[in-house]
Design an enzyme around this catalytic site. Structure first.
Site, PDB file in Angstrom:
ATOM      1  N   TYR A  69       0.860  -1.184   0.000  1.00 42.74           N
ATOM      2  CA  TYR A  69       0.000   0.000   0.000  1.00 42.74           C
ATOM      3  C   TYR A  69       0.890   1.225   0.000  1.00 42.74           C
ATOM      4  O   TYR A  69       1.897   1.265   0.714  1.00 42.74           O
ATOM      5  CB  TYR A  69      -0.877   0.005   1.268  1.00 42.74           C
ATOM      6  CG  TYR A  69      -1.675   1.267   1.466  1.00 42.74           C
ATOM      7  CD1 TYR A  69      -2.975   1.362   0.973  1.00 42.74           C
ATOM      8  CD2 TYR A  69      -1.146   2.369   2.140  1.00 42.74           C
ATOM      9  CE1 TYR A  69      -3.713   2.526   1.139  1.00 42.74           C
ATOM     10  CE2 TYR A  69      -1.872   3.534   2.314  1.00 42.74           C
ATOM     11  CZ  TYR A  69      -3.154   3.606   1.819  1.00 42.74           C
ATOM     12  OH  TYR A  69      -3.889   4.757   1.985  1.00 42.74           O
ATOM     13  N   GLU A  93      -3.393   7.681  -3.880  1.00 45.95           N
ATOM     14  CA  GLU A  93      -3.400   6.417  -3.147  1.00 45.95           C
ATOM     15  C   GLU A  93      -3.253   5.268  -4.139  1.00 45.95           C
ATOM     16  O   GLU A  93      -3.969   5.231  -5.144  1.00 45.95           O
ATOM     17  CB  GLU A  93      -4.710   6.272  -2.358  1.00 45.95           C
ATOM     18  CG  GLU A  93      -4.695   5.108  -1.376  1.00 45.95           C
ATOM     19  CD  GLU A  93      -6.016   4.969  -0.607  1.00 45.95           C
ATOM     20  OE1 GLU A  93      -7.086   5.128  -1.235  1.00 45.95           O
ATOM     21  OE2 GLU A  93      -5.980   4.692   0.600  1.00 45.95           O
TER      22      GLU A  93
END
Lengths: 408, 282
Positions: free
Chosen positions: A127, A215
């Site tokens: 991530y 993101e």
């Protein structure tokens, strides 16, 4: 309650990534099933991902429903297809249907756009996110070895798995921060170099394009060790849109609330809520406080509406129109604490607006501050049916009393 | 501002240097840049209304001028809608200058009421204020006026009211203001008005618990606001799930701050707090 950033679709984000040198898989944006099949043929891969494009996360775990019947069409808004036939089935089940995800709200979003992307051999999922840290006055980079999952859960259960680094005020990471982050993610060799390069590109893109968030979940380590952005979620700081004219082409109006766009054009900030008391207030903080007080006195606000410091007769008329479009509205509370806004100007605007839009619900007006006596006088002299009060509490009591009978 | 009593000594507009502007009761010169304006007028404060796209550059120009010429200065930025990365650069630039303080942006400014008028740097309606012993700090514009009206409704005036602005990145924060009010002998109690979002209220409450000796009345706007439509999860992580009105109210209570859940009761709560502290007769 400031305006949200400008959001774009994954396929648009990936086009920007390509321009900025952030590694992504090959992919094609489609709006029809035929285009999806053409895309499959042109990519020439056995395995592709068929991805719904909406401005909400959690697409993979979402569900698709038919907009007419409400019947479930398919579980999962992101599918791996291993044949032309599967691409066709998945595309049909996605396009024109409603995708409901954890972040889309229960009403979901119509899917009009599809992204067909070449499959990728995944060794591990990570991530990575960049965002503005309002406490540290800097850009924050966050990375985790736990990719592809709900990052909020990771933050709660294993916060030590999230690694952070901050830029300086010019948007530069300290020397060695990228390598240190790669180390803490356990990346070595080709992967470490690839991660470092990607991070550099992302930070410079964040600054040059005035992003408010990037993101990537998941960021993957491919079979050959290279790092690839398998997803992209980008939002931009709307205050900086004036220096990025290219953004206009990326806006998907079907993703935005029409009434909120209209309000915005008139310098108003409007958010629809579920109650029955319309609010028209100057200032965001006072607008929120007015909603809070209505609730405390037993009412239910129908909206947040800040008319802004530059309000005039036209924008106030638009504001009344927008409030009254909501069929739930059974009364309106106007709360103005004049500073640069003059209460008498607002009073005259209210009278004109009520004529123009045909005001038919009880109206309570609270004026304080600049020219409040004159404003009150203007209203009382007019033929308009209006209750004028001097304090917010009295205003809330009066409008709740005026609407409670209607509600019951 | 001049009408209220603020000593306005000049203006800055590039290209208009040499002109004279007539204000109520006086005429003041206009300069092309801040450097010239500060050296010729010895101004202590700069108030910035420059449009958003140029405002950050104006803040930096003012900071540099004050820093180089006087080593100190106050900059109040009223402008709303400044790009966030501009503000990050700006705040970073000013953080290197210990004598420079920025209030705002996106705020109504700062006002210190006097016996007759006073000093007002901003856009608030001056006449609603009166000299007194309450300090007011607020993230919001018009809600600050509401807080002022609340103190006035119970016969209390203000020492200084500071609108710190509601932008994610800004200059002076709650803690800076509390520290200043702690030092100020005329301030006997403080009203603090927050808003949902970020953790500035929580941080200020924690700081006040250890460092602030005077009573505080707190309100947070946005208890009924729906959770923001956000695109991803990242924004929520950074605050560790904080940022709601309820959490801010509990942080206040935990720190011994007296809360008013109804902003129209701020005056009432203030009175009971002053009585409890022996600062007002029952």
């Amino acid at each position: 309650m400031s305006r949200e950033g400008v959001n774009i679709h994954e396929y648009q984000g990936k086009a920007l990534f390509r321009e900025e040198g952030v590694a992504v898989q090959e992919g094609v944006h489609c709006t029809t099933v035929d285009q999806a099949l053409e895309a499959y043929d042109s990519l020439g891969r056995n395995v592709v991902a068929v991805k719904s494009q909406i401005h909400a996360g959690g697409r993979g775990k979402g569900s698709l429903y038919c907009p007419d019947t409400g019947d479930l069409q398919m579980e999962g808004g992101v599918k791996i297809a291993i044949s032309r036939e599967e691409v066709e089935t998945y595309s049909k089940n996605i396009l024109g249907n409603i995708l409901v995800t954890k972040q889309s709200g229960p009403e979901g979003k119509m899917v009009n756009n599809l992204y067909i992307e070449a499959g990728c051999e995944i060794a591990h999922e990570y991530y990575l996110a960049l965002l503005v840290d309002r406490e540290k006055d800097a850009i924050l980079v966050m990375a985790s070895t736990e990719g592809g999952v709900d990052i909020e859960e990771v933050a709660e259960t294993t916060p030590q798995a999230i690694h952070k680094a901050w830029t300086d005020s010019s948007g530069n990471l300290p020397a060695g921060a990228g390598s240190a982050m790669a180390d803490s993610l356990g990346l070595t060799g080709v992967s470490k170099g690839s991660f470092n390069e990607m991070l550099g590109s992302l930070v410079s893109m964040f600054v040059s394009r005035d992003c408010s968030m990037i993101e990537i979940n998941p960021l993957v380590r491919a079979g050959d060790g290279s790092m690839i952005a398998l997803d992209s979620k980008i939002s931009f700081d709307d205050n900086a849109s004036f220096r990025h004219p290219w953004r206009a082409d990326m806006r998907d109006m079907s993703e935005e609330e029409e009434v909120e766009i209209r309000a915005n054009k008139s310098g108003l900030s409007y958010v629809k809520l579920d109650g029955n008391i319309g609010c028209l207030v100057n200032g965001a903080g006072l607008a929120m406080a007015s909603m809070d007080v209505i609730k405390l006195y037993g009412g239910d606000p129908a909206n947040f509406l800040d008319i802004g410091g530059g309000a005039n007769k036209e924008s106030i008329t638009t504001a009344f129109g927008i409030i009254l479009e909501d069929p739930n509205v059974e009364g309106i509370l106007v709360n103005i604490f004049g500073g640069i806004i003059r209460c008498d100007m607002v009073a005259r605007s209210i009278i004109d607006a009520s004529r123009e839009v045909g005001l038919s619900v009880p109206l309570v007006v609270r004026f304080s501050g600049t020219n409040h006596e004159e404003g009150r006088h203007v209203l009382e002299e007019s033929s308009l049916e209006v209750t004028t009060v001097g304090t917010l509490a009295d205003g809330a009591k009066a409008i709740v009393a005026a609407t409670v009978g209607v509600d019951a | 501002m001049t009408e209220y009593g603020t000593d306005v000594v000049g203006g800055v507009t590039p290209g208009k240097g040499g002109q004279v502007v007539d204000l109520p009761g006086r005429s003041v010169p206009v300069y092309d840049n801040m450097g010239k304006a500060v050296s010729e007028t010895d101004a202590d404060v700069s108030v910035i209304y420059v449009p958003a796209r140029f405002a950050a550059a104006a803040i930096v120009e003012a900071a540099d001028a004050f820093n180089e010429i006087k080593g100190e200065g106050l900059i109040v930025c009223i402008t709303e809608g400044i790009p966030i990365l501009d503000m990050i650069r700006c705040v970073g630039h000013i953080s290197e200058m210990p004598g420079i303080r920025l209030i705002g942006p996106n705020c109504p400014g700062i006002i210190t009421p006097g016996e007759n008028g006073g000093c007002k740097v901003g856009i608030m309606p001056g006449y609603i204020h009166a000299k007194g012993r309450i300090g007011i700090i607020s993230k919001s514009g018009t809600l600050t006026y509401e807080a002022v009206a609340q103190t006035m409704s119970v016969g209390e005036g203000q020492t200084t009211c500071i609108g710190i602005g509601g932008d994610p990145i800004s200059g002076t924060g709650f803690i800076d203001c509390l520290a200043a009010f702690e030092e100020d002998p005329e301030t006997e109690a403080v009203v603090m008005i927050g808003e949902i979002g970020g953790t500035a209220e929580e941080d200020a409450a924690a700081w006040a618990a250890d460092n602030f000796s005077k009573p505080i009345v707190g309100f947070v706007a946005g208890a009924t606001a729906p959770p923001g439509k956000r695109m991803g999860h990242a924004g929520a992580i950074i605050s560790g799930g904080k940022g709601t009105a309820d959490e801010k109210f509990s942080a206040f209570e935990k720190a011994g701050i007296h809360i008013a859940r109804d902003p129209s009761k701020i005056g009432e709560v203030l009175v009971s707090v002053l009585i409890e502290a022996g600062l007002r007769d029952p």
